[in-house]
Motif scaffolding. Structure first.
Motif, short mmCIF file in Angstrom:
data_model
loop_
_atom_site.label_atom_id
_atom_site.label_comp_id
_atom_site.label_asym_id
_atom_site.label_seq_id
_atom_site.Cartn_x
_atom_site.Cartn_y
_atom_site.Cartn_z
N LEU A 57 0.83 -1.21 0.00
CA LEU A 57 0.00 0.00 0.00
C LEU A 57 0.86 1.26 0.00
CD1 LEU A 57 -2.89 -1.00 2.46
CD2 LEU A 57 -2.98 -0.92 -0.02
N ASN A 60 2.02 2.73 -3.46
CA ASN A 60 1.02 3.48 -4.23
C ASN A 60 0.59 4.74 -3.48
OD1 ASN A 60 -2.04 3.81 -5.06
ND2 ASN A 60 -1.06 2.67 -6.70
N ILE A 62 -1.02 4.94 -0.67
CA ILE A 62 -2.36 4.87 -0.06
C ILE A 62 -2.29 5.13 1.44
CG2 ILE A 62 -4.29 3.31 0.50
CD1 ILE A 62 -3.88 2.03 -2.22
N ARG A 86 0.20 6.89 -9.01
CA ARG A 86 -0.92 5.94 -9.06
C ARG A 86 -1.23 5.48 -10.48
NH1 ARG A 86 -4.06 8.89 -4.15
NH2 ARG A 86 -2.89 7.81 -2.54
N ILE A 91 -2.26 -1.62 -8.32
CA ILE A 91 -2.42 -2.69 -7.33
C ILE A 91 -3.66 -3.51 -7.65
CG2 ILE A 91 -2.68 -3.26 -4.88
CD1 ILE A 91 -1.42 -0.70 -4.11
N PHE A 93 -5.91 -6.03 -5.77
CA PHE A 93 -6.12 -6.49 -4.40
C PHE A 93 -6.57 -7.95 -4.36
CE2 PHE A 93 -6.19 -1.95 -4.25
CZ PHE A 93 -5.58 -1.64 -3.05
N GLU A 95 -9.05 -9.50 -2.80
CA GLU A 95 -10.48 -9.81 -2.93
C GLU A 95 -11.06 -9.02 -4.10
OE1 GLU A 95 -13.94 -11.18 -2.47
OE2 GLU A 95 -12.89 -11.60 -0.59
N ASN A 98 -13.61 -6.21 -3.74
CA ASN A 98 -13.19 -4.89 -3.26
C ASN A 98 -12.65 -4.04 -4.41
OD1 ASN A 98 -13.82 -5.81 -0.74
ND2 ASN A 98 -11.73 -6.33 -0.20
N GLN A 99 -12.17 -4.72 -5.44
CA GLN A 99 -11.57 -4.03 -6.58
C GLN A 99 -12.64 -3.60 -7.58
OE1 GLN A 99 -7.89 -4.57 -7.10
NE2 GLN A 99 -7.77 -3.25 -8.87
N PHE A 111 -12.61 3.26 -14.79
CA PHE A 111 -12.48 4.13 -13.61
C PHE A 111 -11.09 4.79 -13.53
CE2 PHE A 111 -11.68 4.94 -9.10
CZ PHE A 111 -12.86 5.57 -8.70
N GLY A 112 -10.05 3.98 -13.64
CA GLY A 112 -8.68 4.50 -13.54
C GLY A 112 -8.35 5.47 -14.67
N ASN A 115 -10.03 8.83 -14.25
CA ASN A 115 -9.40 9.63 -13.19
C ASN A 115 -8.02 10.15 -13.60
OD1 ASN A 115 -11.44 9.56 -11.26
ND2 ASN A 115 -10.86 7.52 -10.62
N THR A 159 -8.77 -3.83 -14.77
CA THR A 159 -9.02 -2.50 -14.21
C THR A 159 -7.73 -1.71 -14.03
OG1 THR A 159 -8.93 -3.21 -11.90
CG2 THR A 159 -11.10 -3.21 -12.94
N MET A 163 -4.82 1.34 -17.18
CA MET A 163 -4.12 2.58 -16.81
C MET A 163 -2.68 2.59 -17.35
SD MET A 163 -5.45 2.89 -12.90
CE MET A 163 -4.75 4.50 -12.52
N TYR B 157 -23.16 -3.51 -3.48
CA TYR B 157 -22.74 -4.38 -2.38
C TYR B 157 -23.86 -5.04 -1.61
CZ TYR B 157 -18.02 -3.19 -3.46
OH TYR B 157 -16.83 -3.08 -4.13
N ILE B 207 -12.26 -1.19 0.00
CA ILE B 207 -12.77 -0.63 -1.27
C ILE B 207 -12.19 0.76 -1.47
CG2 ILE B 207 -14.85 0.16 -2.48
CD1 ILE B 207 -16.33 -2.07 -0.84
N ALA B 210 -8.81 0.49 -2.82
CA ALA B 210 -8.83 0.13 -4.25
C ALA B 210 -9.19 1.34 -5.11
CB ALA B 210 -9.82 -1.01 -4.49
N VAL B 212 -8.78 4.62 -4.25
CA VAL B 212 -7.69 5.62 -4.19
C VAL B 212 -6.53 5.19 -5.08
CG1 VAL B 212 -5.96 6.63 -2.64
CG2 VAL B 212 -8.36 6.52 -1.94
N SER B 213 -6.24 3.88 -5.08
CA SER B 213 -5.10 3.41 -5.89
C SER B 213 -5.35 3.63 -7.38
CB SER B 213 -4.84 1.92 -5.61
OG SER B 213 -5.80 1.13 -6.25
N ARG B 214 -6.61 3.83 -7.77
CA ARG B 214 -6.90 4.10 -9.18
C ARG B 214 -7.33 5.54 -9.38
NH1 ARG B 214 -10.54 -0.85 -9.38
NH2 ARG B 214 -11.57 0.00 -11.21
N GLY B 215 -6.85 6.41 -8.53
CA GLY B 215 -6.98 7.85 -8.77
C GLY B 215 -8.24 8.50 -8.24
N LYS B 221 -16.27 9.49 -11.54
CA LYS B 221 -16.51 10.01 -12.90
C LYS B 221 -16.80 8.84 -13.84
CE LYS B 221 -12.93 13.34 -11.92
NZ LYS B 221 -11.49 13.48 -12.11
#
Lengths: 251, 253
Positions: A57, A60, A62, A86, A91, A93, A95, A98-99, A111-112, A115, A159, A163, B157, B207, B210, B212-215, B221
């Motif tokens: 973590l 990155n 975090i 980033r 990363i 993860f 599970e 959660n990703q 998403f990445g 952003n 995912t 990026m 979820y 979560i 996860a 934050v790690s992708r911006g 968005k």
């Protein structure tokens, strides 16, 4: 630059004297020193609670700034560099649920890139390429919660691939996977031309993917070296709560 | 795990399905607002007829609508009884010590008609678009981002939460626990629900990592998936005109 096997290799990650204490007072990392070269695949092993995930973590940004220095591609991990870091350090993860937090596969993979500030056209292109790369083309409109675990793992990988990272970090990538899906994932990872850091207890996987391993215990690096050499050291492995992988026994 | 989903029939083809989600939400919300403001029973009944017509046009099976409407109907029935018995006015029926007034029946009927019509209209509004598109549409019409994120994550979820809940209770059952209504059983249910909440909290942290790690920087968005056509505006004009007409009498008076 470092010379390895006659080739000059560039340092891509540099960690110097990293210490981290969780808000509850748990000291998770104690003076970590680490250099990782571009294109290397590194295994990060250790018993539960050794600090593997905490270290990942940090790479990155975090967990915020701990004591010590972390440099990724020459950029110090600090607030002003986080967006770029980033983008470069991805990363995956443990599970996948959660990703995969967005309502559709497309939105998750996009998403990445969104952003990161890519144009709409580029986002769509990257999503398409990433899904194709993990063998999941055509899944764009599917909802993540309706996918199998193997599919979720592949989409999780997509995912971050969308990026265009330079460093891929995987936390327990094969946990709960059946042998066939695990084999597909290993082949997929072996085909990715990136710097890889794989953390976990699947030592056979680490043996197949990584050239070097780092053994962490109680927040410290207790051993590092060539994968086969470290993993076959029975006394070292057992002392730190691990086992020599089956394929390296009786030699 | 199989769960009934609000967008189960979003794949069908109908004039409501082909309607742009943003315009559809604004138009039908206006109609709902117009219906809940009605004060005349005859016009409210007309509102109910309109709602039924829209459900019919949406091709969502009435069996599906009725199954999901049962809780609304239960509350409406409870309200109907309470209001009928408590609002004073000209006596209509007297049974023992219960007395029902004409005004009470009128008011409870009006509230029931408004509530059922509004609940019915939710189906053509939300059931004819994939839920993720509805969320995007809400984002586009400037509904506050935290509210949309809350809806999005709840929807994403809820399935996992229910799976986890099932596993926790199976774990308890496997060790001989049987759900009863005594204090001991309630204590166990309390502990299990508490543990579920702790698990959920831990998951939210993972979560967040996860994201934050992708911006992620506080705003989710997504790419725009909407295109407006003249047909969307015609449908919107029709629905908004009906919404205004329903209240026209009230304004004239």
């Amino acid at each position: 630059m470092i010379k390895l096997n006659g080739y000059e290799m560039k340092k891509i990650i540099r960690v110097k004297n990293l210490e981290y204490i969780y808000p509850d007072g748990t000291s998770a990392l104690k003076g970590i020193d680490l250099d990782i070269l571009k294109g290397e695949s590194i295994g990060l092993i250790g018993p539960n609670g050794a600090g593997k995930s905490t270290l990942l973590l940090h790479l990155n940004g975090i967990l915020g700034e701990g004591c010590g220095l972390i440099e990724i591609l020459g950029m110090k991990v600090e607030e002003k560099n986080l967006i770029k870091i980033r983008q470069k350090v991805a990363i995956v993860f443990q599970e996948p649920d959660n990703q995969l937090f967005m309502p559709t596969v497309f939105d998750d993979v996009a998403f990445g890139p969104i952003n990161t500030g890519y144009s709409e056209e580029k986002v769509r292109k990257k999503v398409k390429e990433a899904l194709k790369e993990v063998g999941m083309a055509g899944y764009e409109k599917r909802c993540s919660h309706h996918l199998s675990l193997g599919e979720k793992k592949r989409i999780s990988l997509a995912t971050v691939l969308s990026m265009q990272p330079e460093i891929l970090i995987l936390d327990e990538p094969t946990s709960n996977l059946d042998p066939r899906v695990r084999r597909h994932l290993i082949e997929l990872l072996n085909n990715l031309n990136l710097t890889k850091i794989v953390a976990g207890h699947d030592l056979e996987l680490i043996l197949e993917i990584c050239q070097r391993v780092i053994l962490l215990d109680e927040g410290k690096i207790v051993a590092k070296g060539e994968t086969r050499e470290v993993l076959s050291n029975k006394s070292l492995m057992e002392y730190h709560g691990l086992e020599v992988p089956l394929s390296l026994r009786h030699r | 795990m199989h769960l009934p989903e609000i967008d189960k029939f979003a794949h069908l083809k109908s004039p409501l399905h082909s309607w742009d989600a943003r315009v559809k939400i604004v138009s039908i919300s206006t109609l709902i607002l117009s219906i809940v403001l009605l004060e005349d029973i005859r016009v409210a009944f007309l509102g109910l007829v309109l709602a039924i017509i829209l459900v019919f046009l949406s091709k969502i099976p009435f069996s599906f609508v009725l199954v999901h409407l049962r809780w609304v109907l239960f509350f409406v029935l409870a309200l109907f009884v309470v209001i009928s018995l408590t609002v004073p006015g000209n006596l209509l029926i007297k049974l023992s010590f219960f007395s029902i007034s004409r005004e009470g029946v009128r008011l409870s009927l009006l509230i029931s008609l408004r509530a059922i019509s509004a609940a019915l209209l939710v189906f053509p509004m939300l059931g004819t678009t994939r839920f993720y598109l509805t969320l995007k549409a809400l984002q586009k019409i400037k509904i506050p981002a935290p509210l949309i994120q809350l809806l999005m994550f709840t929807y994403r979820y809820i399935f996992l939460f229910l799976d986890e809940e099932k596993r926790v209770f199976i774990g308890a059952n496997s060790r001989g626990w049987v759900r009863k209504t005594n204090l001991s059983s309630l204590k166990t249910i309390g502990s299990l629900v508490g543990m579920l909440l702790v698990h959920s909290f831990e998951r939210t942290e993972r979560i967040r990592d996860a994201m934050v790690s992708r911006g992620y920087n506080g705003r989710v968005k997504t790419l725009d998936e909407f295109t407006l056509s003249a047909k969307d505006f015609i449908k919107a004009s029709l629905i908004i005109a009906i919404a205004l007409l329903l209240n026209l009498f009230r304004w004239i008076r």
